[in-house]
Write a protein that holds these residues in place. Structure first.
Motif, PDB file in Angstrom:
ATOM      1  N   HIS A 107       0.824  -1.214   0.000  1.00 37.64           N
ATOM      2  CA  HIS A 107       0.000   0.000   0.000  1.00 37.64           C
ATOM      3  C   HIS A 107       0.856   1.261   0.000  1.00 37.64           C
ATOM      4  O   HIS A 107       0.448   2.285  -0.526  1.00 37.64           O
ATOM      5  N   HIS A 108       2.054   1.195   0.559  1.00 39.01           N
ATOM      6  CA  HIS A 108       2.947   2.351   0.511  1.00 39.01           C
ATOM      7  C   HIS A 108       3.608   2.474  -0.856  1.00 39.01           C
ATOM      8  O   HIS A 108       3.757   3.575  -1.389  1.00 39.01           O
ATOM      9  N   ARG A 109       4.012   1.348  -1.435  1.00 39.58           N
ATOM     10  CA  ARG A 109       4.618   1.375  -2.769  1.00 39.58           C
ATOM     11  C   ARG A 109       3.655   1.948  -3.799  1.00 39.58           C
ATOM     12  O   ARG A 109       4.055   2.712  -4.681  1.00 39.58           O
ATOM     13  N   ALA A 110       2.394   1.565  -3.689  1.00 39.67           N
ATOM     14  CA  ALA A 110       1.401   2.040  -4.658  1.00 39.67           C
ATOM     15  C   ALA A 110       1.281   3.560  -4.620  1.00 39.67           C
ATOM     16  O   ALA A 110       1.240   4.215  -5.662  1.00 39.67           O
ATOM     17  N   VAL A 111       1.247   4.134  -3.433  1.00 38.79           N
ATOM     18  CA  VAL A 111       1.112   5.588  -3.301  1.00 38.79           C
ATOM     19  C   VAL A 111       2.359   6.290  -3.829  1.00 38.79           C
ATOM     20  O   VAL A 111       2.261   7.283  -4.554  1.00 38.79           O
ATOM     21  N   VAL A 112       3.537   5.786  -3.491  1.00 44.14           N
ATOM     22  CA  VAL A 112       4.781   6.385  -3.987  1.00 44.14           C
ATOM     23  C   VAL A 112       4.816   6.320  -5.511  1.00 44.14           C
ATOM     24  O   VAL A 112       5.172   7.291  -6.182  1.00 44.14           O
ATOM     25  N   ALA A 113       4.416   5.180  -6.073  1.00 45.41           N
ATOM     26  CA  ALA A 113       4.436   5.022  -7.530  1.00 45.41           C
ATOM     27  C   ALA A 113       3.494   6.015  -8.204  1.00 45.41           C
ATOM     28  O   ALA A 113       3.864   6.672  -9.184  1.00 45.41           O
ATOM     29  N   LEU A 114       2.304   6.162  -7.676  1.00 48.09           N
ATOM     30  CA  LEU A 114       1.326   7.032  -8.325  1.00 48.09           C
ATOM     31  C   LEU A 114       1.649   8.511  -8.171  1.00 48.09           C
ATOM     32  O   LEU A 114       1.547   9.279  -9.135  1.00 48.09           O
ATOM     33  N   VAL A 115       2.062   8.930  -6.975  1.00 48.47           N
ATOM     34  CA  VAL A 115       2.298  10.353  -6.734  1.00 48.47           C
ATOM     35  C   VAL A 115       3.704  10.774  -7.148  1.00 48.47           C
ATOM     36  O   VAL A 115       3.878  11.726  -7.918  1.00 48.47           O
ATOM     37  N   ASP A 116       4.720  10.077  -6.653  1.00 45.81           N
ATOM     38  CA  ASP A 116       6.092  10.515  -6.897  1.00 45.81           C
ATOM     39  C   ASP A 116       6.630  10.098  -8.263  1.00 45.81           C
ATOM     40  O   ASP A 116       7.430  10.812  -8.855  1.00 45.81           O
ATOM     41  N   ILE A 117       6.209   8.959  -8.752  1.00 44.92           N
ATOM     42  CA  ILE A 117       6.762   8.483 -10.022  1.00 44.92           C
ATOM     43  C   ILE A 117       5.869   8.878 -11.195  1.00 44.92           C
ATOM     44  O   ILE A 117       6.342   9.411 -12.189  1.00 44.92           O
ATOM     45  N   GLY A 119       3.395  11.122 -11.027  1.00 44.59           N
ATOM     46  CA  GLY A 119       3.062  12.540 -10.958  1.00 44.59           C
ATOM     47  C   GLY A 119       1.585  12.834 -10.814  1.00 44.59           C
ATOM     48  O   GLY A 119       1.136  13.940 -11.107  1.00 44.59           O
ATOM     49  N   LEU A 120       0.792  11.867 -10.340  1.00 42.60           N
ATOM     50  CA  LEU A 120      -0.626  12.110 -10.124  1.00 42.60           C
ATOM     51  C   LEU A 120      -0.823  13.000  -8.910  1.00 42.60           C
ATOM     52  O   LEU A 120      -0.003  13.003  -7.997  1.00 42.60           O
ATOM     53  N   SER A 121      -1.916  13.736  -8.907  1.00 43.40           N
ATOM     54  CA  SER A 121      -2.255  14.541  -7.739  1.00 43.40           C
ATOM     55  C   SER A 121      -2.757  13.605  -6.645  1.00 43.40           C
ATOM     56  O   SER A 121      -3.060  12.436  -6.896  1.00 43.40           O
ATOM     57  N   TYR A 122      -2.865  14.123  -5.439  1.00 44.49           N
ATOM     58  CA  TYR A 122      -3.387  13.313  -4.339  1.00 44.49           C
ATOM     59  C   TYR A 122      -4.800  12.821  -4.665  1.00 44.49           C
ATOM     60  O   TYR A 122      -5.144  11.680  -4.392  1.00 44.49           O
ATOM     61  N   ARG A 123      -5.623  13.692  -5.223  1.00 39.49           N
ATOM     62  CA  ARG A 123      -7.006  13.334  -5.564  1.00 39.49           C
ATOM     63  C   ARG A 123      -7.023  12.198  -6.596  1.00 39.49           C
ATOM     64  O   ARG A 123      -7.774  11.249  -6.483  1.00 39.49           O
ATOM     65  N   GLU A 124      -6.191  12.310  -7.636  1.00 45.80           N
ATOM     66  CA  GLU A 124      -6.155  11.277  -8.672  1.00 45.80           C
ATOM     67  C   GLU A 124      -5.652   9.951  -8.106  1.00 45.80           C
ATOM     68  O   GLU A 124      -6.194   8.890  -8.428  1.00 45.80           O
ATOM     69  N   ALA A 125      -4.635  10.007  -7.270  1.00 44.32           N
ATOM     70  CA  ALA A 125      -4.127   8.788  -6.647  1.00 44.32           C
ATOM     71  C   ALA A 125      -5.197   8.159  -5.761  1.00 44.32           C
ATOM     72  O   ALA A 125      -5.362   6.935  -5.733  1.00 44.32           O
ATOM     73  N   ALA A 126      -5.941   9.000  -5.047  1.00 46.83           N
ATOM     74  CA  ALA A 126      -7.021   8.501  -4.202  1.00 46.83           C
ATOM     75  C   ALA A 126      -8.090   7.808  -5.046  1.00 46.83           C
ATOM     76  O   ALA A 126      -8.604   6.745  -4.670  1.00 46.83           O
ATOM     77  N   ASP A 127      -8.403   8.379  -6.195  1.00 48.59           N
ATOM     78  CA  ASP A 127      -9.387   7.769  -7.089  1.00 48.59           C
ATOM     79  C   ASP A 127      -8.897   6.426  -7.614  1.00 48.59           C
ATOM     80  O   ASP A 127      -9.657   5.462  -7.681  1.00 48.59           O
ATOM     81  N   VAL A 128      -7.629   6.362  -8.005  1.00 49.40           N
ATOM     82  CA  VAL A 128      -7.066   5.105  -8.517  1.00 49.40           C
ATOM     83  C   VAL A 128      -7.095   4.025  -7.443  1.00 49.40           C
ATOM     84  O   VAL A 128      -7.452   2.874  -7.709  1.00 49.40           O
ATOM     85  N   LEU A 129      -6.725   4.382  -6.235  1.00 50.60           N
ATOM     86  CA  LEU A 129      -6.633   3.407  -5.154  1.00 50.60           C
ATOM     87  C   LEU A 129      -7.958   3.154  -4.450  1.00 50.60           C
ATOM     88  O   LEU A 129      -8.078   2.193  -3.679  1.00 50.60           O
ATOM     89  N   GLY A 130      -8.926   4.022  -4.672  1.00 50.94           N
ATOM     90  CA  GLY A 130     -10.222   3.863  -4.022  1.00 50.94           C
ATOM     91  C   GLY A 130     -10.195   4.156  -2.533  1.00 50.94           C
ATOM     92  O   GLY A 130     -10.885   3.521  -1.747  1.00 50.94           O
ATOM     93  N   VAL A 131      -9.373   5.140  -2.149  1.00 49.06           N
ATOM     94  CA  VAL A 131      -9.259   5.538  -0.748  1.00 49.06           C
ATOM     95  C   VAL A 131      -9.432   7.053  -0.653  1.00 49.06           C
ATOM     96  O   VAL A 131      -9.322   7.762  -1.649  1.00 49.06           O
ATOM     97  N   PRO A 132      -9.685   7.587   0.546  1.00 51.92           N
ATOM     98  CA  PRO A 132      -9.796   9.042   0.705  1.00 51.92           C
ATOM     99  C   PRO A 132      -8.445   9.747   0.462  1.00 51.92           C
ATOM    100  O   PRO A 132      -7.383   9.140   0.600  1.00 51.92           O
ATOM    101  N   HIS A 141       3.314  10.109   3.336  1.00 47.60           N
ATOM    102  CA  HIS A 141       4.200  10.618   4.393  1.00 47.60           C
ATOM    103  C   HIS A 141       4.951   9.451   5.053  1.00 47.60           C
ATOM    104  O   HIS A 141       6.173   9.502   5.229  1.00 47.60           O
ATOM    105  N   ARG A 142       4.214   8.404   5.420  1.00 49.94           N
ATOM    106  CA  ARG A 142       4.843   7.246   6.064  1.00 49.94           C
ATOM    107  C   ARG A 142       5.808   6.536   5.127  1.00 49.94           C
ATOM    108  O   ARG A 142       6.885   6.101   5.542  1.00 49.94           O
ATOM    109  N   ALA A 143       5.428   6.405   3.861  1.00 53.25           N
ATOM    110  CA  ALA A 143       6.293   5.730   2.893  1.00 53.25           C
ATOM    111  C   ALA A 143       7.590   6.495   2.698  1.00 53.25           C
ATOM    112  O   ALA A 143       8.676   5.902   2.666  1.00 53.25           O
TER     113      ALA A 143
END
Length: 162
Positions: A107-117, A119-132, A141-143
Motif C-alpha cells: 500500500h505504501h509502494r502504490a502511493v509512492v508510484a502514483l504520486v512521486d513516479i 506525478g498524479l495529484s493526491y485526488r487522482e491517486a485517491a481515485d485510482v486506489l479507491g481511498v480518501p 508521508h509514512r512511505a
C-alpha cells in the motif's frame, strides 16, 4: 497515462496493455452514463475497478510481487519532497532506492508510484486506489519516512516488515 499506471499495477507490459484495452472497452460501453466532467478520474476509476476484478479472478498469482520493476522507472517527486528522485539526487545509488522501494509494504509502494513516479495529484491517486485523499497523504508521508530510514539504514525497513 493509463498505460503508465496500468504498468505499475500489473506484472508485465502485456498485462498492462490488456488492462488498458479492457478499460477503454468498458469506458466506450459506458459513455452514455458519463456526465462529461473529470474524464481522467472517470477513466482511472474504471482502470482501478477493472484491475481489481482481474486480480480477483486469478488470486493464486497474487503471491508474486508485482512491483519488482518499480524502481527502474524514472522518478520525479510531485510535491518536491523526498520522493525517489530526491533520494537519488542526494547521491544514493539507484539500486539502494530500488531496494528501499521494494522493501515497502504494497500500500505504501502504490502511493509512492502514483504520486512521486507517475506525478498524479493526491485526488487522482485517491481515485485510482479507491481511498480518501487523507489516506493517500498519510501513506505517502509514512512511505517517504520509511524510504529515508531505509536508505540510511537498509536493515531497518526489513526488520519493520517482519
Amino acid at each position: 497515462m493509463l498505460f503508465g499506471i496500468a504498468r505499475r499495477l500489473t506484472t508485465s507490459p502485456q498485462d498492462a496493455e490488456d488492462l488498458v484495452q479492457d478499460t477503454l472497452v468498458k469506458a466506450f460501453r459506458a459513455i452514455g452514463t458519463f456526465d462529461g466532467r473529470y474524464a481522467r478520474s472517470w477513466l482511472l476509476t474504471i482502470l482501478r475497478n477493472t484491475n481489481t476484478n482481474r486480480l480477483r479472478k486469478r488470486m493464486p498469482d497474487l503471491l508474486e510481487d508485482e512491483w519488482t520493476t518499480l524502481g527502474r522507472m524514472p522518478a520525479a517527486g510531485a510535491d518536491g519532497r523526498d520522493g525517489p528522485a530526491e533520494l537519488v539526487a542526494e547521491g544514493l545509488s539507484g539500486e539502494a532506492v530500488v531496494a528501499a522501494l521494494e522493501a515497502l509494504p504494497m500500500h505504501h509502494r502504490a502511493v509512492v508510484a502514483l504520486v512521486d513516479i507517475d506525478g498524479l495529484s493526491y485526488r487522482e491517486a485517491a481515485d485510482v486506489l479507491g481511498v480518501p485523499v487523507g489516506t493517500v497523504m498519510s501513506r505517502l508521508h509514512r512511505a517517504r519516512a520509511k524510504l529515508r530510514r531505509h536508505v540510511r539504514s537498509p536493515s531497518s525497513l526489513l526488520e519493520e516488515r517482519e
